[in-house]
Design a protein around this motif. Structure first.
Motif, short mmCIF file in Angstrom:
data_model
loop_
_atom_site.label_atom_id
_atom_site.label_comp_id
_atom_site.label_asym_id
_atom_site.label_seq_id
_atom_site.Cartn_x
_atom_site.Cartn_y
_atom_site.Cartn_z
N THR A 127 -14.78 -52.08 18.67
CA THR A 127 -13.85 -50.76 18.44
C THR A 127 -14.85 -49.70 17.88
OG1 THR A 127 -12.00 -49.87 17.18
CG2 THR A 127 -13.32 -51.41 16.15
N ASN A 140 -13.02 -46.89 16.54
CA ASN A 140 -11.82 -46.56 15.87
C ASN A 140 -11.30 -45.31 16.36
OD1 ASN A 140 -10.13 -45.97 13.59
ND2 ASN A 140 -11.77 -45.03 12.28
N ARG A 181 -14.30 -42.26 17.37
CA ARG A 181 -14.80 -41.34 16.27
C ARG A 181 -16.22 -41.61 16.25
NH1 ARG A 181 -12.00 -41.93 10.39
NH2 ARG A 181 -10.55 -41.14 11.70
N THR A 183 -6.44 -51.62 19.82
CA THR A 183 -7.36 -51.06 19.04
C THR A 183 -8.66 -51.45 19.09
OG1 THR A 183 -6.98 -52.67 16.92
CG2 THR A 183 -5.59 -50.65 17.23
N GLN A 204 -8.64 -58.09 13.50
CA GLN A 204 -8.61 -56.58 13.08
C GLN A 204 -8.29 -56.31 11.74
OE1 GLN A 204 -5.02 -55.15 15.03
NE2 GLN A 204 -5.39 -53.12 14.61
N TRP A 245 -10.93 -54.16 9.11
CA TRP A 245 -10.43 -53.13 8.35
C TRP A 245 -10.77 -53.40 7.02
CZ3 TRP A 245 -7.07 -53.35 4.11
CH2 TRP A 245 -6.73 -51.95 3.51
N CYS A 290 -14.70 -52.73 6.38
CA CYS A 290 -15.03 -51.29 6.29
C CYS A 290 -14.45 -50.66 5.25
CB CYS A 290 -14.27 -50.63 7.57
SG CYS A 290 -15.14 -51.02 9.19
N LEU A 302 -11.90 -46.23 8.65
CA LEU A 302 -10.89 -46.91 9.71
C LEU A 302 -9.29 -47.27 9.31
CD1 LEU A 302 -11.10 -48.86 12.19
CD2 LEU A 302 -11.47 -50.71 10.45
#
Length: 704
Positions: free
Chosen positions: A499, A501, A504, A540, A584, A588, A591, A691
């Motif tokens: 991913t 994000n 970004r 995502t 996922q 998250w 991060c 994130l």
């Protein structure tokens, strides 16, 4: 006065009082109950089906044994024929065993129910289980044929009739054997046709595999060759015997020749003096020698058996030779046969031609059908692959894309062998389909940690709706931002989940999904929403196959059905399991922890820098204050000392310098503290890439 005597059971039988029986009891006692079988069998049941297969095998054995009676006769000496009783004992034993199976078939048919013809309007029909109706129907239909096929007539003829008739000759034995065996061979051959039809009606096929079906048809063809070879052998001996009888009759009209008695042609008369005298003077043997080209008698198609001396060879030699002869002429439709003008011989040659044509065509057709059924899936795959190649060339696909298509087609063939599993499962009843899915998927689904927290009923519902999914190397399962329409549970292989994000700058996260992991958890969040939208949630992450991957897919509508039907899916235990095993949520959390740790490190670093700068400037101020005190006297020194004006002026100048130095140090320290504070504020104001927190599924029970 009444006297009480002994009870009636203590009295003798003649003195016991007779107890009158009611008329109905007497009639019921005298009336015998008719015999009724204890069990009526279903014609489509497993017992009847197994018996039909066993009886079919016994019928084939009986059809093989019966022509062996033709090999009993052989030429046992010059100009005579005899019977081989050793072979007769063996053949009689196997023939008797086969007859017992025919007897068992007759007994069993009295206990097999039948479907009433009037009830076949809808469905299978109604079974008639009344024994009297079953017996009447069988006696009117197939009983006579079964009885004729069961009777041990050849055994009776050989072991009882022929030895009892002293005037029987070899010719009579030959004709009797051939007639009886052929008469019984026809009903026995006829029984195989309806028996084969019943097996096909019950199971769809006679044999379970294609190779067994091909072998079964080849066996029938070999059986026909065996019958023709045995019949050709018997007719060869009959033709030789006919030649002897013909020449013998011609010699009886010649003067000065011993009388030729037909009994001399039986080897039982070899030791008779009359037979020896006739043997020394007769020309029957030389005029009927098939190896002599100068004879007038034409043996036709039977000359090969007589010239090769098969009629006098051992049983194995003559059987294999006759089998080869029958197989050769049956396959060539009798084209190489050289017949005479004898009507029986010509008729036999015509029968060989017709039977060979029919049986060989039947064999080739069935063999082709069975062998093609083995490779039908492979041929369909070849045709499909050829169509795909032509389509890719027509559309001018790039070479790398063509390679990916070829790899997928090849991998799907290796995994499924061309079988459409979904169509097979859809054609089965719900209960059987559920059991099959449970057998195939339950153990694999339990390997997924998220599913291991569920009970069996919920797992059965999930297994029932799982479909297989195959992916080749470098195949993108889903891309970031695309709608998610299924959850994927990995069984074999590895997937890369990455991913950015939402694109970004400076953010990238990648993990590897292995067997037991799953992807597409956004769909579970969507399914657990009380009123989900029509549009599927966006992915995502980007999921790509690192190698060949086998997985189970749970589609969106199936997941929504499971979520709505089973409230046990809305539990805190599953909520924690989902958060723990969801990559996922793991990403998250990682991060989030990483960002907090970096912020903490920067704050700690700024604080340490500020403290170091503060200590540095504080030491500088202390050093300057100490130097001022050491170089100038304090204020009270000036108050106590009033020695003169020169000293007072000097003290006044040193006091001003001290005040200025202290003010400078104070301003410098204040500026340093402000600078440190600005650095700290700047460090805390740095914004790291964030994130977004994943949408948490609504595991609550209060949807309504």
């Amino acid at each position: 006065m009444r006297t009480i005597g002994p009870p009636s059971w203590m009295l003798p039988l003649r003195h016991r009082p007779s107890v009158p029986r009611p008329p109905d009891i007497v009639l019921n006692h005298l009336r015998r109950r008719p015999w009724r079988p204890r069990r009526i069998l279903d014609p489509g049941g497993d017992v009847v089906l197994m018996w039909n297969r066993i009886f079919l095998f016994s019928c084939l054995v009986a059809l093989f044994v019966d022509p062996l009676y033709f090999y009993l006769l052989f030429i046992g000496g010059p100009g005579c024929v005899r019977i081989d009783f050793n072979i007769g004992i063996i053949v009689t034993f196997f023939r008797t065993v086969a007859d017992l199976f025919y007897l068992g078939q007759i007994v069993l048919k009295f206990r097999i129910a039948f479907v009433a013809p009037s009830s076949r309007v809808f469905g299978r029909g109604e079974l008639v289980t009344d024994p009297s109706q079953i017996a009447m129907r069988y006696l009117k239909s197939d009983f006579v044929i079964d009885l004729v096929a069961m009777l041990p007539i050849p055994q009776i003829i050989i072991w009882f009739v022929i030895p009892a008739v002293s005037s029987s000759s070899a010719n009579h034995t030959n004709n009797t054997l051939s007639l009886i065996v052929l008469l019984q061979y026809v009903p026995r051959l006829f029984l195989i046709i309806p028996l084969n039809a019943r097996i096909v009606k019950a199971t769809g096929v006679v044999t379970r595999t294609a190779w067994a079906g091909a072998a079964y048809n080849l066996l029938l063809y070999m059986l026909a060759s065996h019958v023709l070879g045995a019949l050709w052998y018997l007719l060869s001996i009959e033709r030789q015997y006919t030649c002897w009888v013909t020449i013998c009759r011609e010699e009886n009209g010649i003067m000065n020749m011993p009388l030729c008695n037909p009994s001399f042609l039986d080897c039982s008369s070899l030791e008779l003096p009359e037979r020896k005298a006739w043997r020394n003077a007769t020309l029957v043997i030389s005029n009927c020698d098939a190896t002599n080209d100068s004879i007038q008698f034409n043996f036709g198609m039977y000359a090969e058996a007589l010239t090769s001396e098969i009629v006098a060879a051992t049983f194995i030699e003559k059987y294999l030779f006759c089998l080869w002869w029958g197989l050769k002429n049956l396959s060539s439709y009798g084209q190489n046969l050289g017949t005479s003008t004898y009507i029986g011989e010509t008729t036999f040659a015509i029968a060989i031609c017709i039977i060979g044509l029919v049986l060989f065509s039947h064999l080739i057709g069935n063999m082709q059908t069975y062998l093609q059924s083995i490779t039908v899936r492979l041929e369909e795959w070849r045709v499909k692959r050829r169509d795909i190649e032509e389509w890719m060339r027509h559309r001018q696909l790039p070479p790398d894309l063509q390679d990916r298509v070829r790899r997928f087609v090849q991998y799907k063939w290796l995994a499924t062998r061309g079988v459409d599993e979904e169509s097979i499962l859809r054609s089965l009843p719900l209960d059987i389909r559920r059991e099959i899915q449970r057998h195939l998927c339950l153990a694999l689904v339990r390997r997924v940690p998220f599913f291991s927290q569920m009970d069996d009923q919920l797992l059965d519902a999930i297994c029932e709706r799982l479909v297989s999914s195959l992916s080749t190397k470098d195949t993108y399962i889903v891309r970031e931002g695309d709608p998610v329409n299924e959850m994927l549970f990995i069984i074999r292989g590895e997937l890369e989940s990455s991913t950015t994000n939402g694109g970004r700058t400076g953010f990238f996260n990648s993990i590897t999904l292995r067997p037991g992991d799953f992807c597409g958890e956004e769909l579970l969040t969507w399914a657990l929403v009380p009123n989900p939208s029509v549009n599927f949630p966006s992915s995502t992450r980007t999921v790509r196959a690192l190698c060949e991957v086998e997985a189970f897919a749970l589609r969106a509508e199936d997941l929504k059905f499971v979520a709505n039907q089973f409230k046990r899916l809305h539990s805190k235990k599953l909520q924690h399991a989902f958060r723990f095993y969801s990559h996922q949520w793991r990403t998250w959390g990682a991060c989030f922890i990483q960002t907090a740790w970096r912020r903490y490190k920067k704050r700690r670093l700024a604080k340490e820098l500020a403290e170091q700068e503060y200590l540095f400037y504080e030491e500088a101020v202390v050093d300057e204050d100490g130097a001022a005190h050491d170089g100038a006297p304090l204020l009270e020194d000036y108050e106590d000392d009033a020695s003169g004006e020169m000293e007072a002026g000097s003290n006044y100048q040193h006091l001003g310098a001290t005040i200025l130095a202290s003010k400078f140090a104070k301003n410098t320290k204040k500026g340093a503290v402000q600078k440190v504070n600005q650095i700290s504020q700047a460090s805390t104001s740095i914004k790291l890439p964030k994130l977004l927190k994943p949408d948490e599924p609504d595991f609550s029970m209060g949807h309504d």
